[in-house]
Design a protein around this motif. Structure first.
Motif, PDB file in Angstrom:
ATOM      1  N   MET A   1       0.755  -1.101   0.087  1.00  0.00           N
ATOM      2  CA  MET A   1       0.189  -0.032   0.113  1.00  0.00           C
ATOM      3  C   MET A   1       0.973   1.259   0.057  1.00  0.00           C
ATOM      4  SD  MET A   1      -3.328   0.991   2.160  1.00  0.00           S
ATOM      5  CE  MET A   1      -4.013  -0.632   1.786  1.00  0.00           C
ATOM      6  N   ILE A   2       0.442   2.167  -0.734  1.00  0.00           N
ATOM      7  CA  ILE A   2       1.271   3.371  -1.039  1.00  0.00           C
ATOM      8  C   ILE A   2       0.757   4.478  -0.066  1.00  0.00           C
ATOM      9  CG2 ILE A   2       1.879   5.408  -2.504  1.00  0.00           C
ATOM     10  CD1 ILE A   2       1.913   3.207  -4.663  1.00  0.00           C
ATOM     11  N   ARG A   3       1.451   5.153   0.616  1.00  0.00           N
ATOM     12  CA  ARG A   3       1.152   6.056   1.639  1.00  0.00           C
ATOM     13  C   ARG A   3       1.158   7.468   1.162  1.00  0.00           C
ATOM     14  NH1 ARG A   3       1.036   4.165   6.938  1.00  0.00           N
ATOM     15  NH2 ARG A   3       1.759   6.385   7.750  1.00  0.00           N
ATOM     16  N   VAL A   4       0.008   8.248   1.011  1.00  0.00           N
ATOM     17  CA  VAL A   4      -0.084   9.264   0.285  1.00  0.00           C
ATOM     18  C   VAL A   4      -0.463  10.701   1.157  1.00  0.00           C
ATOM     19  CG1 VAL A   4      -1.488  10.572  -1.605  1.00  0.00           C
ATOM     20  CG2 VAL A   4      -0.931   7.944  -1.668  1.00  0.00           C
ATOM     21  N   GLY A   5       0.027  11.693   0.793  1.00  0.00           N
ATOM     22  CA  GLY A   5      -0.484  12.954   1.690  1.00  0.00           C
ATOM     23  C   GLY A   5      -0.949  13.910   0.541  1.00  0.00           C
ATOM     24  N   VAL A   6      -1.699  14.704   0.807  1.00  0.00           N
ATOM     25  CA  VAL A   6      -2.289  15.817  -0.235  1.00  0.00           C
ATOM     26  C   VAL A   6      -2.111  17.171   0.705  1.00  0.00           C
ATOM     27  CG1 VAL A   6      -4.257  16.455  -1.426  1.00  0.00           C
ATOM     28  CG2 VAL A   6      -3.875  14.033  -0.893  1.00  0.00           C
ATOM     29  N   VAL A   7      -1.308  18.000  -0.216  1.00  0.00           N
ATOM     30  CA  VAL A   7      -1.422  19.344   0.271  1.00  0.00           C
ATOM     31  C   VAL A   7      -2.392  20.278  -0.672  1.00  0.00           C
ATOM     32  CG1 VAL A   7       0.167  21.441   0.144  1.00  0.00           C
ATOM     33  CG2 VAL A   7       1.123  19.107   0.560  1.00  0.00           C
ATOM     34  N   GLY A   8      -3.251  20.962   0.244  1.00  0.00           N
ATOM     35  CA  GLY A   8      -4.303  21.751  -0.435  1.00  0.00           C
ATOM     36  C   GLY A   8      -5.428  20.922  -0.259  1.00  0.00           C
ATOM     37  N   ALA A   9      -5.667  20.018   0.717  1.00  0.00           N
ATOM     38  CA  ALA A   9      -6.653  18.839   0.843  1.00  0.00           C
ATOM     39  C   ALA A   9      -8.008  19.527   1.171  1.00  0.00           C
ATOM     40  CB  ALA A   9      -6.243  18.168   2.213  1.00  0.00           C
ATOM     41  N   ASP A  34      -3.467  21.715   5.006  1.00  0.00           N
ATOM     42  CA  ASP A  34      -4.273  22.913   4.172  1.00  0.00           C
ATOM     43  C   ASP A  34      -4.402  24.045   5.428  1.00  0.00           C
ATOM     44  OD1 ASP A  34      -5.925  24.914   3.130  1.00  0.00           O
ATOM     45  OD2 ASP A  34      -6.788  23.495   1.940  1.00  0.00           O
ATOM     46  N   PRO A  35      -3.518  25.015   5.436  1.00  0.00           N
ATOM     47  CA  PRO A  35      -3.272  25.981   6.601  1.00  0.00           C
ATOM     48  C   PRO A  35      -4.483  26.570   6.861  1.00  0.00           C
ATOM     49  CG  PRO A  35      -1.522  26.114   5.276  1.00  0.00           C
ATOM     50  CD  PRO A  35      -2.177  25.356   4.607  1.00  0.00           C
ATOM     51  N   ALA A  36      -5.385  26.920   6.048  1.00  0.00           N
ATOM     52  CA  ALA A  36      -6.841  27.457   6.217  1.00  0.00           C
ATOM     53  C   ALA A  36      -7.682  26.718   6.987  1.00  0.00           C
ATOM     54  CB  ALA A  36      -7.257  27.932   5.005  1.00  0.00           C
ATOM     55  N   GLY A  44     -10.953  10.789   7.852  1.00  0.00           N
ATOM     56  CA  GLY A  44     -10.599  10.268   9.126  1.00  0.00           C
ATOM     57  C   GLY A  44      -9.177  10.827   9.422  1.00  0.00           C
ATOM     58  N   VAL A  45      -8.425  11.642   8.497  1.00  0.00           N
ATOM     59  CA  VAL A  45      -7.343  12.290   8.678  1.00  0.00           C
ATOM     60  C   VAL A  45      -7.418  13.850   8.979  1.00  0.00           C
ATOM     61  CG1 VAL A  45      -5.150  12.742   7.344  1.00  0.00           C
ATOM     62  CG2 VAL A  45      -5.994  10.667   7.205  1.00  0.00           C
ATOM     63  N   ALA A  46      -6.747  14.346  10.017  1.00  0.00           N
ATOM     64  CA  ALA A  46      -6.880  15.635  10.691  1.00  0.00           C
ATOM     65  C   ALA A  46      -5.921  16.453   9.685  1.00  0.00           C
ATOM     66  CB  ALA A  46      -6.142  15.699  12.137  1.00  0.00           C
ATOM     67  N   ILE A  47      -6.492  17.490   9.123  1.00  0.00           N
ATOM     68  CA  ILE A  47      -5.714  18.382   8.140  1.00  0.00           C
ATOM     69  C   ILE A  47      -4.642  19.061   9.237  1.00  0.00           C
ATOM     70  CG2 ILE A  47      -6.114  20.568   6.920  1.00  0.00           C
ATOM     71  CD1 ILE A  47      -8.601  19.323   5.913  1.00  0.00           C
ATOM     72  N   SER A  48      -3.489  19.392   8.625  1.00  0.00           N
ATOM     73  CA  SER A  48      -2.503  20.041   9.478  1.00  0.00           C
ATOM     74  C   SER A  48      -2.255  21.594   8.719  1.00  0.00           C
ATOM     75  CB  SER A  48      -1.205  19.252   9.327  1.00  0.00           C
ATOM     76  OG  SER A  48      -0.277  19.723   9.878  1.00  0.00           O
ATOM     77  N   LYS A  52       5.096  19.406   7.718  1.00  0.00           N
ATOM     78  CA  LYS A  52       5.979  18.540   8.272  1.00  0.00           C
ATOM     79  C   LYS A  52       5.193  16.988   8.767  1.00  0.00           C
ATOM     80  CE  LYS A  52       8.902  18.029  12.424  1.00  0.00           C
ATOM     81  NZ  LYS A  52       8.433  16.949  12.922  1.00  0.00           N
ATOM     82  N   CYS A  53       4.020  17.234   8.932  1.00  0.00           N
ATOM     83  CA  CYS A  53       3.091  16.111   9.034  1.00  0.00           C
ATOM     84  C   CYS A  53       3.154  15.098   8.060  1.00  0.00           C
ATOM     85  CB  CYS A  53       1.814  16.542   9.131  1.00  0.00           C
ATOM     86  SG  CYS A  53       0.931  16.738   7.638  1.00  0.00           S
ATOM     87  N   MET A  54       3.828  15.576   6.695  1.00  0.00           N
ATOM     88  CA  MET A  54       4.187  14.357   5.633  1.00  0.00           C
ATOM     89  C   MET A  54       5.135  13.421   6.110  1.00  0.00           C
ATOM     90  SD  MET A  54       2.168  15.112   2.976  1.00  0.00           S
ATOM     91  CE  MET A  54       1.195  16.432   1.935  1.00  0.00           C
ATOM     92  N   ALA A  55       6.099  14.117   6.600  1.00  0.00           N
ATOM     93  CA  ALA A  55       7.323  13.240   7.209  1.00  0.00           C
ATOM     94  C   ALA A  55       6.928  12.496   8.564  1.00  0.00           C
ATOM     95  CB  ALA A  55       8.697  14.157   7.400  1.00  0.00           C
TER      96      ALA A  55
END
Length: 66
Positions: A1-9, A34-36, A44-48, A52-55
């Motif tokens: 399984m590939i672990r994915v992160g989305v910026v601008g989520a 997504d800072p805003a 189920g994933v908290a937006i940060s 740095k949450c990606m690493a």
């Protein structure tokens, strides 16, 4: 399984990417940025506010829709 992160989520296209990641059995959404919209939850994933949450989440592939 590939672990994915989305910026601008939380944006329109970022949310669509999150939906596509969750729908694919070979992918796992493990980080969202997504800072805003920090503190909100997407699939189920908290937006940060901080990428740095990606690493911290062990992201293997990042998608940037900012």
């Amino acid at each position: 399984m590939i672990r994915v992160g989305v910026v601008g989520a939380a944006g329109r296209m970022g949310a669509t990417v999150c939906d596509a990641v969750v729908a694919d059995p070979d992918l796992e959404l493990v980080a969202a940025v997504d800072p805003a919209h920090a503190g909100e939850v997407v699939h189920g994933v908290a937006i940060s506010a901080d990428a740095k949450c990606m690493a911290d989440a062990g992201v293997q592939v990042a998608v940037d829709f900012t």
